[in-house]
Design a protein around this motif. Structure first.
Motif, mmCIF file in Angstrom:
data_model
loop_
_atom_site.group_PDB
_atom_site.id
_atom_site.type_symbol
_atom_site.label_atom_id
_atom_site.label_comp_id
_atom_site.label_asym_id
_atom_site.label_seq_id
_atom_site.Cartn_x
_atom_site.Cartn_y
_atom_site.Cartn_z
ATOM 1 N N LEU A 80 0.673 -1.119 -0.171
ATOM 2 C CA LEU A 80 0.141 -0.150 0.002
ATOM 3 C C LEU A 80 0.854 1.191 -0.175
ATOM 4 N N GLN A 81 0.656 1.873 -1.090
ATOM 5 C CA GLN A 81 1.635 3.131 -1.206
ATOM 6 C C GLN A 81 0.957 4.114 -0.768
ATOM 7 N N LEU A 82 1.329 4.928 0.397
ATOM 8 C CA LEU A 82 0.412 6.152 0.493
ATOM 9 C C LEU A 82 1.173 7.478 0.453
ATOM 10 N N ASN A 83 0.621 8.215 -0.412
ATOM 11 C CA ASN A 83 0.996 9.438 -0.587
ATOM 12 C C ASN A 83 0.396 10.852 -0.346
ATOM 13 N N SER A 84 0.968 11.871 -0.294
ATOM 14 C CA SER A 84 0.218 13.098 0.305
ATOM 15 C C SER A 84 -0.335 12.868 1.504
ATOM 16 N N LEU A 85 0.141 12.502 2.387
ATOM 17 C CA LEU A 85 -0.435 11.864 3.824
ATOM 18 C C LEU A 85 -1.064 13.222 4.338
ATOM 19 N N LYS A 86 -2.050 12.862 5.042
ATOM 20 C CA LYS A 86 -2.744 14.166 5.941
ATOM 21 C C LYS A 86 -2.850 13.434 7.170
ATOM 22 N N PRO A 87 -3.102 14.526 8.436
ATOM 23 C CA PRO A 87 -3.195 13.981 9.711
ATOM 24 C C PRO A 87 -4.256 13.146 9.884
#
Length: 124
Positions: A80-87
């Motif tokens: 699972l590639q997680l980009n532009s992560l947010k709180p």
């Protein structure tokens, strides 16, 4: 014995990226449906994305365009590639698998096999 082991979580600032892995053992995972779920503190577990045996993927609206599921069949691993992560992406991320369920419309209780989870913490 079906086993799922997640890794790759960590603490990161908003806007950053992480790559989570789920190593499957005990069966030929490429023939079954797999998914990623997450659970934030004090909240219910929610579906993030699903990958079926053919490699087709579906995502929750909250992560579309930012998260990507991929399979490494040779290594029996789901990523699972997680980009532009947010709180608000903060939570424990779980890998799940099942022989018949293959949709985010099926809640966590419908999936039979789970990993232990890996923590993702996104700071603002």
């Amino acid at each position: 014995q079906v086993q799922l082991v997640e890794s790759g979580g960590g603490s990161i600032q908003a806007g950053g990226s992480l790559n989570l892995s789920c190593v499957a053992s005990g069966w030929s995972y490429s023939t079954y449906c797999m998914a990623w779920f997450r659970q934030a503190p004090g909240k219910s577990r929610e579906g993030v994305g699903v990958s079926d045996s053919d490699g087709s993927t579906w995502y929750a609206d909250s992560v579309k365009g930012r998260f990507t599921i991929s399979k490494d069949i040779a290594k029996n691993t789901l990523h699972l590639q997680l980009n532009s992560l947010k709180p608000e992406d903060t939570g424990m991320y779980y890998c799940a698998a099942d022989f018949t369920v293959c949709s985010l419309t099926h809640g966590p209780g419908a999936w039979n096999f789970w990993g232990q989870g890996t923590q993702v913490t996104v700071s603002s």
